[in-house]
Design a protein around this motif. Structure first.
Motif, PDB file in Angstrom:
ATOM      1  N   ASN A 223      19.800  28.864   0.192  1.00  0.00           N
ATOM      2  CA  ASN A 223      20.438  27.920   0.929  1.00  0.00           C
ATOM      3  C   ASN A 223      19.640  27.489   2.059  1.00  0.00           C
ATOM      4  O   ASN A 223      20.751  26.809   3.023  1.00  0.00           O
ATOM      5  N   LYS A 224      18.723  28.493   2.695  1.00  0.00           N
ATOM      6  CA  LYS A 224      18.250  27.999   3.804  1.00  0.00           C
ATOM      7  C   LYS A 224      18.464  28.763   5.102  1.00  0.00           C
ATOM      8  O   LYS A 224      18.758  27.670   5.685  1.00  0.00           O
ATOM      9  N   ILE A 225      19.082  29.892   4.935  1.00  0.00           N
ATOM     10  CA  ILE A 225      19.723  30.475   6.076  1.00  0.00           C
ATOM     11  C   ILE A 225      18.475  30.764   6.926  1.00  0.00           C
ATOM     12  O   ILE A 225      18.395  31.553   6.337  1.00  0.00           O
ATOM     13  N   GLU A 226      19.160  30.564   8.149  1.00  0.00           N
ATOM     14  CA  GLU A 226      17.905  31.451   8.896  1.00  0.00           C
ATOM     15  C   GLU A 226      18.663  32.240   9.751  1.00  0.00           C
ATOM     16  O   GLU A 226      19.704  31.677  10.846  1.00  0.00           O
ATOM     17  N   MET A 227      18.504  33.285   9.691  1.00  0.00           N
ATOM     18  CA  MET A 227      18.934  34.986  10.606  1.00  0.00           C
ATOM     19  C   MET A 227      18.229  34.404  11.832  1.00  0.00           C
ATOM     20  O   MET A 227      17.129  34.099  12.393  1.00  0.00           O
ATOM     21  N   CYS A 228      19.163  34.621  12.682  1.00  0.00           N
ATOM     22  CA  CYS A 228      19.108  34.719  14.229  1.00  0.00           C
ATOM     23  C   CYS A 228      19.060  36.136  14.628  1.00  0.00           C
ATOM     24  O   CYS A 228      17.742  36.520  15.504  1.00  0.00           O
ATOM     25  N   TYR A 229      19.477  37.121  14.451  1.00  0.00           N
ATOM     26  CA  TYR A 229      19.745  38.613  14.539  1.00  0.00           C
ATOM     27  C   TYR A 229      20.008  39.415  13.800  1.00  0.00           C
ATOM     28  O   TYR A 229      20.893  38.807  12.095  1.00  0.00           O
ATOM     29  N   GLY A 230      19.613  40.564  13.259  1.00  0.00           N
ATOM     30  CA  GLY A 230      19.467  41.509  11.980  1.00  0.00           C
ATOM     31  C   GLY A 230      18.718  40.777  11.071  1.00  0.00           C
ATOM     32  O   GLY A 230      18.376  40.341  10.528  1.00  0.00           O
ATOM     33  N   ARG A 231      19.267  41.463   9.697  1.00  0.00           N
ATOM     34  CA  ARG A 231      19.532  41.183   8.637  1.00  0.00           C
ATOM     35  C   ARG A 231      19.944  40.616   7.340  1.00  0.00           C
ATOM     36  O   ARG A 231      21.689  40.020   7.560  1.00  0.00           O
ATOM     37  N   PHE A 232      19.835  39.777   6.400  1.00  0.00           N
ATOM     38  CA  PHE A 232      21.063  39.160   5.221  1.00  0.00           C
ATOM     39  C   PHE A 232      21.140  40.187   4.255  1.00  0.00           C
ATOM     40  O   PHE A 232      20.647  41.625   4.636  1.00  0.00           O
ATOM     41  N   ILE A 233      22.186  40.192   3.296  1.00  0.00           N
ATOM     42  CA  ILE A 233      22.368  41.463   2.275  1.00  0.00           C
ATOM     43  C   ILE A 233      22.014  41.468   1.251  1.00  0.00           C
ATOM     44  O   ILE A 233      21.194  40.498   0.798  1.00  0.00           O
ATOM     45  N   ASN A 234      21.079  42.689   1.313  1.00  0.00           N
ATOM     46  CA  ASN A 234      20.029  42.991   0.042  1.00  0.00           C
ATOM     47  C   ASN A 234      20.537  44.163  -1.071  1.00  0.00           C
ATOM     48  O   ASN A 234      21.746  44.242  -1.300  1.00  0.00           O
ATOM     49  N   ASN A 235      19.626  44.235  -2.339  1.00  0.00           N
ATOM     50  CA  ASN A 235      19.844  45.153  -3.534  1.00  0.00           C
ATOM     51  C   ASN A 235      20.713  46.067  -3.114  1.00  0.00           C
ATOM     52  O   ASN A 235      21.793  46.253  -4.051  1.00  0.00           O
ATOM     53  N   ILE A 236      20.289  47.071  -2.088  1.00  0.00           N
ATOM     54  CA  ILE A 236      20.825  47.828  -1.888  1.00  0.00           C
ATOM     55  C   ILE A 236      22.253  47.683  -1.738  1.00  0.00           C
ATOM     56  O   ILE A 236      23.161  48.557  -1.844  1.00  0.00           O
ATOM     57  N   ASP A 237      23.101  47.137  -0.828  1.00  0.00           N
ATOM     58  CA  ASP A 237      23.572  46.728  -0.059  1.00  0.00           C
ATOM     59  C   ASP A 237      25.221  46.612  -1.321  1.00  0.00           C
ATOM     60  O   ASP A 237      25.910  47.503  -1.956  1.00  0.00           O
ATOM     61  N   ASN A 238      24.185  45.770  -2.552  1.00  0.00           N
ATOM     62  CA  ASN A 238      25.021  45.209  -3.359  1.00  0.00           C
ATOM     63  C   ASN A 238      25.295  46.388  -4.621  1.00  0.00           C
ATOM     64  O   ASN A 238      26.439  46.413  -5.042  1.00  0.00           O
TER      65      ASN A 238
END
Length: 419
Positions: free
Chosen positions: A133-148
């Motif tokens: 979905n071409k999400i552009e991060m402003c700060y921090g990070r997105f969900i990763n595999n470890i989170d899941n």
């Protein structure tokens, strides 16, 4: 050469209307070509930008509703995607599929931080959701595999949501805990909300949200990126095979296109490129015909010029002028007129495009649910402008060459008899 220029200038002054009409035909042809291409490029660039919201080589699978009876089941039965469909997609089609994800949703839920709150749907997603979905991060990070894998209670919110939750700089929310419904989630990222999006979403790990709200093994979407499907035929074959396999999991007819919906961004992009290519071709055809009209205008006026000056050329030859001097005079006059007015048309066309860029090139249409830019960079490359001008100059020279050869060959006695 100085005498020739002086003579051309004197001729132009004596025939202002003729010179003006010639110049207008040249300048108008160049201007319209550059203006049309610039406006067309602006519309095309805007359309591509507004539709460039997703990864081209990606697909999204939705559950639908059966449209025909099969194996004793009636039509109209809803199809709910589940973990079996996810595993089948990931394993059976691994040759082409790169990364598989899924989505569940809940809400809208109230997201609160202190006394501030906002309300929005919350999505449970896989890490590939960001790329697809071409999400552009402003700060921090997105969900990763470890989170899941660890079912962490973390959330990624939009900058719009962050502004609702705090009056401080939004990056101060990173690492803080917010209440999502009745659960506390740590904010790990803030993304930039798209102008075309209808609303903001909170994004959490897929497994976390599904377990918290008792989703069992169900999911709303399966999404994945792929490779090796380069033509529409390849994509149609892949879609047919994938749909048939998932339909069998739910005892639906393999050819029931309504049981499972597949949104293929690659074929959509191909269709968009084809449409844009047709528009570009149409613009070039219109521009070239406009340019040709200018060339025809120059040719006609140069023919009239030679005819009007037939007696003059006869007198020149009678007193000793050589054919080449007459030929040179007409050709140089044609080159000067087309070059000057062609350059004028080019400059005016570039200025018109720059004006479009400064005005409507930065305007957005706000339809409430989304915003869209109408023009993006409505300009034409300098190489196109120069090439179009050179074409007009060369055409003008050739247009002057044909009557010039005729004038240079005429016998003095015949020229003096001409009316």
């Amino acid at each position: 050469m100085r005498d020739i220029f002086a003579e051309i200038w004197a001729t132009a002054k004596r025939n202002k209307l003729r010179t003006g009409l010639t110049g207008f035909a040249v300048a108008w042809g160049i201007f319209m070509l550059i203006f049309l291409l610039g406006a067309g490029n602006g519309l095309i660039n805007a359309t591509e930008q507004n539709n460039n919201q997703f990864m081209d080589n990606s697909m999204v699978v939705f559950g639908g509703e059966t449209s025909k009876p099969y194996k004793g089941f009636k039509e109209g039965r809803p199809i709910q995607l589940n973990d079996r469909d996810f595993g089948l997609t990931k394993n059976r089609f691994a040759t082409h599929i790169e990364e598989v994800g899924a989505i569940v949703s809940q809400g809208p839920l109230t997201i609160s931080y202190g006394e501030n709150y906002t309300s929005s749907p919350v999505l449970g997603v896989f890490p590939n959701y960001q790329a697809i979905n071409k999400i552009e991060m402003c700060y921090g990070r997105f969900i990763n595999n470890i989170d899941n894998e660890q079912q962490r209670k973390v959330i990624v919110i939009s900058d719009e949501q962050a502004k609702e939750l705090t009056s401080r700089p939004i990056q101060s929310l990173i690492g803080q805990y917010v209440d999502v419904g009745s659960n506390a989630f740590q904010v790990v990222g803030i993304y930039k909300k798209k102008q075309s999006g209808s609303s903001s979403y909170g994004n959490t790990p897929f497994n976390t949200l599904r377990i918290l709200y008792g989703g069992g093994d169900n999911m709303e979407q399966i999404n994945f990126s792929f490779h090796g499907l380069d033509t529409e035929a390849d994509n149609e074959s892949f879609e047919k095979s994938l749909r048939s396999s998932i339909n069998k999991n739910h005892d639906a007819a393999p050819d029931d296109n309504s049981a499972v919906w597949i949104e293929n961004r690659f074929t959509q992009a191909l269709q968009m490129k084809t449409g844009m290519s047709i528009i570009r071709t149409a613009l070039w055809i219109i521009g070239i015909f406009t340019l040709l009209s200018g060339i025809v205008g120059v040719s006609n006026i140069m023919l009239i010029t030679v005819k009007e000056r037939t007696r003059e050329f006869g007198i020149r030859k009678a007193i000793g002028a050589r054919p080449w001097s007459i030929l040179k005079l007409i050709i140089i006059e044609s080159v000067i007129i087309t070059t000057f007015f062609g350059y004028t048309g080019m400059v005016l066309g570039i200025m018109a495009n720059e004006y479009m860029d400064m005005t409507i090139g930065h305007e957005e249409v706000d339809a409430g649910a989304f915003k869209a830019t109408m023009f993006v960079n409505p300009t034409v490359g300098l190489d196109v402008c120069v090439e179009a001008t050179l074409v007009m100059v060369i055409a003008g020279t050739l247009a002057g060459l044909i009557p010039a050869r005729k004038a240079a060959k005429i016998r003095p006695i015949e020229a003096l008899r001409a009316e």
